[in-house]
Design an enzyme around this catalytic site. Structure first.
Site, PDB file in Angstrom:
ATOM      1  N   GLU A 114     -10.894 -10.058  -3.989  1.00 40.49           N
ATOM      2  CA  GLU A 114      -9.933  -9.408  -3.107  1.00 40.49           C
ATOM      3  C   GLU A 114     -10.564  -8.246  -2.355  1.00 40.49           C
ATOM      4  OE1 GLU A 114      -5.540  -7.287  -3.695  1.00 40.49           O
ATOM      5  OE2 GLU A 114      -6.344  -8.646  -5.210  1.00 40.49           O
ATOM      6  N   GLU A 118      -4.799  -0.557   2.492  1.00 39.25           N
ATOM      7  CA  GLU A 118      -3.431  -0.233   2.103  1.00 39.25           C
ATOM      8  C   GLU A 118      -3.008   1.114   2.673  1.00 39.25           C
ATOM      9  OE1 GLU A 118      -1.610  -2.060  -1.364  1.00 39.25           O
ATOM     10  OE2 GLU A 118      -3.468  -1.501  -2.364  1.00 39.25           O
ATOM     11  N   TRP A 200       6.027  -3.687   1.264  1.00 41.34           N
ATOM     12  CA  TRP A 200       6.963  -3.721   0.145  1.00 41.34           C
ATOM     13  C   TRP A 200       7.289  -2.292  -0.262  1.00 41.34           C
ATOM     14  CZ3 TRP A 200       5.335  -2.385  -5.071  1.00 41.34           C
ATOM     15  CH2 TRP A 200       3.979  -2.028  -5.167  1.00 41.34           C
ATOM     16  N   THR A 211       4.592   3.976 -10.830  1.00 37.04           N
ATOM     17  CA  THR A 211       4.557   3.165  -9.618  1.00 37.04           C
ATOM     18  C   THR A 211       5.122   3.950  -8.446  1.00 37.04           C
ATOM     19  OG1 THR A 211       4.860   1.147 -10.911  1.00 37.04           O
ATOM     20  CG2 THR A 211       5.368   1.023  -8.563  1.00 37.04           C
TER      21      THR A 211
END
Length: 465
Positions: A114, A118, A200, A211
């Site tokens: 990957e 971001e 998201w 988170t």
């Protein structure tokens, strides 16, 4: 940006929950990956048949594809129906604003190699670059931060030039980071990749506090919509042929075969035959890879939409062999299913049909399923979903800790900001880290399922007495 240890660990888990794979070729025989085998400029002022939308319904206009979070649990994403084997990808993006909103541009392989860009909506002046090899999340020193002023007010071009010897990250044509296999310490991405973009809500109030803190704070959904714009995606596949095949389970680039072509270690952006953006793959074997759905791990996500606000049960079933349970420490509404090796995958939208459930979220050896989406077909790949909600899950396991389903011994993130200098040294350094897998989940599931069954029997016997 400073984060607590809890935020770093749980934030990393949240991000990893966004990337997954339907069939991991390091564990089993998988269908071939359809190749782009050339270069293409995908102007997204109109819908492209080469990119499949999930987690929401994009709209198209002069600013390209609008990936909008219009309500809680939306997680719109575009996923290519082709792969590249070394190549160049440039996303022209205006990131979504909003505290707790995460925008991502990602390259992702079937075995969880990957490469990521971001953006955090609450921090519009920087962007993070990151990478992972085979889903390995044992260290947290890979991310770097780069200046990106007004990234949610202006379009900028974020590119990755990926070769066998070096991966270079560019912002508006400026080299801001270089990664070599040596610097990657055995985790260098080197298997065929798909191209993705999406957003998201990492700050959803049902997520773990870590988170939410990683994402920049709790999202205020009264301020929707939050829109990420993707104006264009330019892609060059340095290799040739109609599809890519894993000849063995080593995950080394030398083990990749280009059918009717060759694997090239490097190339030049824009080189190779021009591929019509409207042309679909014609190889007979590609039908197994046309996205019939799908997400996030390390990068783009898809904590996709639940369709109810009710609380999910701790253990759910869907079909004869797919018992699911949640684990303490997982972001909300993510649960583990025994039909695989365990790990993290985000929920899928209840609005999505069977024909939209095998691309990004379900492409995972991290066989975790959401309690928040309606039951749907899974193409026989062991991914299951069922109706539930977005409330914080409970269950077995702990993070960190020991025992079934726990994620023990995760190291403390260390390092410094990579900055935006030219040719920065690599290795990454950051308190944030996508992709933390929850090992041992299969055993946890059996334990929980057996315990619940015994409890039920005991209660029934007591009632009869």
């Amino acid at each position: 940006m400073k984060l607590s240890l809890a935020a770093a660990l749980l934030g990393a888990l949240a991000v990893s929950a966004q990337t997954s794979t339907e069939c991991n070729p390091l564990k089993q025989k998988c269908p071939a990956d359809p190749a782009l085998a050339g270069s293409a400029d995908f102007g997204l002022t109109s819908e492209s048949p080469r990119f499949h939308a999930t987690g929401g319904t994009p709209t198209y206009g002069n600013d390209g594809a609008s990936l909008t979070i219009g309500k809680r649990f939306d997680a719109p994403k575009l996923t290519s129906d082709f792969y590249i084997m070394f190549g160049y990808v440039e996303w022209e993006i205006k990131a979504a604003p909003g505290k707790g909103i995460v925008s991502s541009a990602v390259l992702l392989s079937d075995c969880l190699d990957e490469i990521d860009w971001e953006f955090l909506g609450g921090d519009p002046n920087q962007v993070q670059s990151n990478f992972f090899g085979k889903g390995d999340t044992t260290t947290y020193d890979r991310v770097k931060f780069h200046p990106a002023p007004n990234n949610n007010q202006e379009f900028h071009k974020y590119a990755v030039d990926w070769t066998a010897d070096k991966t270079t990250f560019y912002i508006d044509g400026q080299n801001v980071r270089e990664l070599t296999p040596d610097a990657a310490k055995g985790q260098y991405p080197q298997t065929p990749m798909r191209v993705l973009a999406g957003s998201w809500a990492g700050g959803d109030p049902s997520n773990n506090q870590g988170t939410i803190e990683w994402a920049g704070g709790e999202t205020d959904f009264s301020k929707v919509p939050f829109t990420m714009f993707v104006k264009s995606i330019k892609v060059t596949d340095y290799s040739t042929g109609k599809e890519y095949v894993y000849k063995d389970m080593t995950g080394k680039w030398e083990s990749i075969q280009a059918v009717d072509g060759q694997v090239n270690k490097s190339g030049k952006p824009g080189s190779g035959p021009k591929v019509e953006s409207s042309t679909l793959p014609s190889s007979p074997s590609t039908s197994a890879h046309v996205p019939v759905h799908t997400v996030p791990g390390g990068g783009i996500g898809n904590p996709q939409a639940p369709n109810t606000g009710s609380s999910p049960s701790n253990t759910l079933t869907n079909g004869p062999s797919s018992t699911m349970t949640s684990l303490v420490g997982l972001p909300s509404s993510w649960i583990v299913t025994e039909t695989g090796t365990g790990g993290v995958v985000t929920p899928t939208s209840a609005a999505e049909s069977t024909s939209h459930h095998s691309d990004y979220t379900s492409r995972s050896s991290r066989s975790v399923s959401s309690s928040v989406s309606a039951s749907s077909g899974n193409g026989g790949h062991g991914m299951t979903t069922s109706t539930g909600s977005g409330s914080a899950p409970t269950g077995t396991g702990s993070l960190p800790g020991s025992g079934s389903g726990s994620a023990p011994g995760y190291p403390v993130p260390t390092g410094t900001n990579g900055g935006g200098s030219n040719n920065p040294t690599d290795g990454g350094a950051s308190p944030t880290s996508p992709a933390m897998q929850a090992p041992g989940s299969t055993g946890a599931i059996h334990s929980v399922s057996n315990a619940l069954l015994l409890s039920f029997c005991a209660i029934a016997a007591w009632a009869l007495v």
